[in-house]
Design a protein around this motif. Structure first.
Motif, PDB file in Angstrom:
ATOM      1  N   LEU A  44       0.831  -1.199   0.000  1.00 53.84           N
ATOM      2  CA  LEU A  44       0.000   0.000   0.000  1.00 53.84           C
ATOM      3  C   LEU A  44       0.868   1.253   0.000  1.00 53.84           C
ATOM      4  O   LEU A  44       0.626   2.193  -0.758  1.00 53.84           O
ATOM      5  CB  LEU A  44      -0.941   0.008   1.213  1.00 53.84           C
ATOM      6  N   ARG A  45       1.918   1.261   0.819  1.00 47.76           N
ATOM      7  CA  ARG A  45       2.796   2.432   0.920  1.00 47.76           C
ATOM      8  C   ARG A  45       3.450   2.718  -0.430  1.00 47.76           C
ATOM      9  O   ARG A  45       3.511   3.861  -0.871  1.00 47.76           O
ATOM     10  CB  ARG A  45       3.850   2.185   2.000  1.00 47.76           C
ATOM     11  N   VAL A  46       3.923   1.692  -1.118  1.00 48.75           N
ATOM     12  CA  VAL A  46       4.555   1.890  -2.426  1.00 48.75           C
ATOM     13  C   VAL A  46       3.540   2.438  -3.421  1.00 48.75           C
ATOM     14  O   VAL A  46       3.850   3.344  -4.199  1.00 48.75           O
ATOM     15  CB  VAL A  46       5.194   0.581  -2.941  1.00 48.75           C
ATOM     16  N   LYS A  47       2.332   1.946  -3.403  1.00 47.19           N
ATOM     17  CA  LYS A  47       1.300   2.458  -4.313  1.00 47.19           C
ATOM     18  C   LYS A  47       0.987   3.922  -4.018  1.00 47.19           C
ATOM     19  O   LYS A  47       0.792   4.723  -4.935  1.00 47.19           O
ATOM     20  CB  LYS A  47       0.048   1.584  -4.239  1.00 47.19           C
ATOM     21  N   GLN A  48       0.956   4.280  -2.734  1.00 44.94           N
ATOM     22  CA  GLN A  48       0.755   5.675  -2.373  1.00 44.94           C
ATOM     23  C   GLN A  48       1.892   6.534  -2.915  1.00 44.94           C
ATOM     24  O   GLN A  48       1.660   7.601  -3.499  1.00 44.94           O
ATOM     25  CB  GLN A  48       0.678   5.830  -0.848  1.00 44.94           C
ATOM     26  N   ILE A  49       3.116   6.073  -2.724  1.00 48.38           N
ATOM     27  CA  ILE A  49       4.287   6.810  -3.197  1.00 48.38           C
ATOM     28  C   ILE A  49       4.211   7.012  -4.705  1.00 48.38           C
ATOM     29  O   ILE A  49       4.439   8.113  -5.215  1.00 48.38           O
ATOM     30  CB  ILE A  49       5.585   6.073  -2.806  1.00 48.38           C
ATOM     31  N   ARG A  50       3.863   5.967  -5.431  1.00 53.34           N
ATOM     32  CA  ARG A  50       3.781   6.046  -6.897  1.00 53.34           C
ATOM     33  C   ARG A  50       2.723   7.065  -7.342  1.00 53.34           C
ATOM     34  O   ARG A  50       2.945   7.833  -8.276  1.00 53.34           O
ATOM     35  CB  ARG A  50       3.469   4.677  -7.499  1.00 53.34           C
ATOM     36  N   HIS A  51       1.575   7.075  -6.673  1.00 53.61           N
ATOM     37  CA  HIS A  51       0.525   8.038  -7.015  1.00 53.61           C
ATOM     38  C   HIS A  51       0.997   9.467  -6.744  1.00 53.61           C
ATOM     39  O   HIS A  51       0.755  10.371  -7.553  1.00 53.61           O
ATOM     40  CB  HIS A  51      -0.760   7.754  -6.233  1.00 53.61           C
TER      41      HIS A  51
END
Length: 135
Positions: A44-51
């Motif tokens: 989830l954290r990586v997806k947030q960072i990517r967004h």
């Protein structure tokens, strides 16, 4: 989970994950074997960072914003500091867009002027002996 699994599940390269970790955006524990171990929330954290990167935010901005991030998209809680940081980033983007628009307009003017001159030969020739005329 190890870095390879996180890479596969989050859809990013391992070197990006190491970069996020170096920037303080992602945390990993180290196993006794020295391998990085990530918790389930890392995907989830990586997806947030990517967004957030996709929104043009710097890793420094993202480090500041992540504590206010909820969900994958993510939604950002309206912390006053967060809003100030996002408004500042928006202003920088607006300034960049203004500079680019001015550069584009200047280049378009040069192209238009060159198009108008295209009926003349270049370099200009002296009709008598077809030698270029010195500038």
């Amino acid at each position: 989970m190890r870095i390879g699994e996180l890479s596969r599940r989050a859809g990013v390269n391992a070197h990006q994950l190491r970069y996020y970790e170096a920037q303080g955006l992602l945390e990993a524990e180290r196993g006794t074997n020295g391998y990085r171990e990530y918790g389930e929330n890392a995907v989830l954290r990586v997806k947030q960072i990517r967004h957030l990167l996709g929104a043009g935010l710097s890793s420094e901005d993202i480090a500041y914003l992540l504590p206010c991030a909820v969900g994958e998209a993510p939604e950002l809680l309206g912390c006053p500091e967060l809003l100030a940081a996002m408004r500042s980033r928006l202003q920088r983007l607006d300034d960049q867009m203004d500079r680019l628009a001015r550069s584009r307009d200047a280049l378009a003017d040069y192209i238009d002027a060159a198009d108008r001159m295209s009926s003349e030969s270049y370099p200009p020739f002296d009709d008598a002996d077809r030698e270029p005329v010195p500038a």
